[in-house]
Design a protein around this motif. Structure first.
Motif, short mmCIF file in Angstrom:
data_model
loop_
_atom_site.label_atom_id
_atom_site.label_comp_id
_atom_site.label_asym_id
_atom_site.label_seq_id
_atom_site.Cartn_x
_atom_site.Cartn_y
_atom_site.Cartn_z
N ARG A 255 0.83 -1.20 0.00
CA ARG A 255 0.00 0.00 0.00
C ARG A 255 0.87 1.26 0.00
O ARG A 255 0.54 2.26 -0.65
CB ARG A 255 -0.94 -0.02 1.21
CG ARG A 255 -1.99 -1.12 1.14
CD ARG A 255 -3.04 -0.95 2.24
NE ARG A 255 -2.50 -1.14 3.57
CZ ARG A 255 -2.45 -2.30 4.20
NH1 ARG A 255 -2.87 -3.41 3.59
NH2 ARG A 255 -1.96 -2.40 5.44
N LYS A 256 1.97 1.22 0.71
CA LYS A 256 2.89 2.37 0.76
C LYS A 256 3.47 2.66 -0.62
O LYS A 256 3.56 3.83 -1.05
CB LYS A 256 4.01 2.10 1.76
CG LYS A 256 4.98 3.25 1.97
CD LYS A 256 5.99 2.91 3.07
CE LYS A 256 6.90 4.11 3.38
NZ LYS A 256 7.78 4.42 2.25
N MET A 257 3.84 1.61 -1.35
CA MET A 257 4.39 1.79 -2.69
C MET A 257 3.35 2.39 -3.62
O MET A 257 3.65 3.28 -4.43
CB MET A 257 4.88 0.44 -3.23
CG MET A 257 6.08 -0.13 -2.48
SD MET A 257 6.50 -1.81 -3.01
CE MET A 257 7.08 -1.49 -4.68
N ALA A 258 2.11 1.91 -3.50
CA ALA A 258 1.05 2.44 -4.36
C ALA A 258 0.77 3.91 -4.05
O ALA A 258 0.55 4.72 -4.95
CB ALA A 258 -0.21 1.60 -4.20
N LYS A 259 0.79 4.26 -2.77
CA LYS A 259 0.58 5.65 -2.37
C LYS A 259 1.65 6.57 -2.95
O LYS A 259 1.37 7.69 -3.38
CB LYS A 259 0.58 5.77 -0.84
CG LYS A 259 -0.63 5.20 -0.16
CD LYS A 259 -0.49 5.33 1.36
CE LYS A 259 -1.66 4.70 2.08
NZ LYS A 259 -1.51 4.78 3.56
#
Length: 290
Positions: A255-259
């Motif tokens: 999720r952090k990478m997508a954000k």
């Protein structure tokens, strides 16, 4: 049929005020073949099918509808995978491997029941509509191989209630027509708020299900851990002999990478599915602050 998300969340809120449980002994048998001849409790509210009109109602299937769907597909084995995160290729690898193992045991038509949680999940989790869009994309793009897939929302919230919740998840899927259930590590556990240590053992869910007498009709399947194989350039089952070659990308890290708009390594997730996540997080940045 399954209770809607709003109802299960209300039930969860009500449990917070429970101070004691009373067990009724000698309760008479109920003949459910003839509705109305037995009086149970006091006021009874009859609910019609719930409609959310959110574009996902067709994926909120009752147990009877699920069983009919599996019968229509000619399934002789139904293995279910519960999830609250988008599906990456490690999940897909596990599903393909499970189907092959079932075929090796003599099953002719194993069917995957992809069962995302539709009730409350953690605030930083990907919302249901985005997850469903991602699931549709990866199914369309064939990440599960030739295994038929039934995508159906499970309306329960994620309570992190430990062994009891794990049993609830399994029993509900058994009633829906599942014959095999994939049990992951620490499926409903949480950290102690004071010490930060795990409250339950990592295999508490599997142990409780193995002990549950009501689940004898359901076969438990192991969750084989997959990670990104830096040498092969794809998601693979972890090889202990070369564990340094594997990189774990957790749901939080994903999720952090997508954000941040950072692309994962090639082979981690179906590209179209990944772009759906990126689009969702970009939309959050574009929303005006209140």
């Amino acid at each position: 049929g399954p209770a809607p998300e709003k109802l299960t969340e209300k039930m969860f809120d009500n449990t917070k005020s429970i101070k004691e449980y009373k067990i009724c002994k000698g309760f008479p048998d109920i003949d459910i073949s003839s509705p109305g001849i037995n009086l149970v409790g006091g006021k009874v509210t009859v609910l019609k099918d719930f409609k959310y009109n959110d574009g996902m109602d067709q994926f909120r299937l009752s147990p009877a509808q699920l069983q009919a769907k599996f019968k229509q597909l000619g399934a002789d084995a139904v293995f279910v995978f519960q999830l609250r995160n988008p599906v990456h290729n490690g999940h897909a690898l596990l599903m393909q491997d499970t189907a092959e193992k079932l075929k090796a045991k003599g099953f002719k038509k194993p069917v995957l029941w992809l069962s995302p949680l539709g009730g409350w999940t953690k605030d930083d989790d990907v919302p249901l509509d985005t997850r469903m869009a991602q699931h549709h994309a990866i199914i369309k793009n064939g990440v599960f191989g030739d295994t038929p897939v039934v995508l159906a929302i499970f309306p329960s919230p994620m309570l992190y209630a430990g062994p009891r919740e794990v049993q609830w998840h399994a029993y509900a899927r058994l009633n829906g027509g599942a014959s095999h259930y994939i049990v992951g590590r620490d499926p409903a556990g949480m950290k102690h708020p004071g010490t930060g240590e795990d409250i339950y053992h990592m295999w508490h869910g599997q142990t409780m299900l193995e002990m549950a007498p009501g689940l004898q009709k359901m076969q438990l399947l192991p969750f084989t851990f997959a990670a990104y194989d830096s040498k092969a350039g794809k998601m693979s089952f972890v090889d202990p002999k070369r564990k340094d070659d594997f990189v774990s990308i957790s749901g939080s890290k994903m999720r952090k990478m997508a954000k941040e708009g950072t692309n994962p390594p090639d082979g981690f997730m179906d590209p179209e599915g990944w772009q759906i996540l990126v689009k969702y997080y970009k939309s959050l940045d574009q929303k005006p602050e209140l």
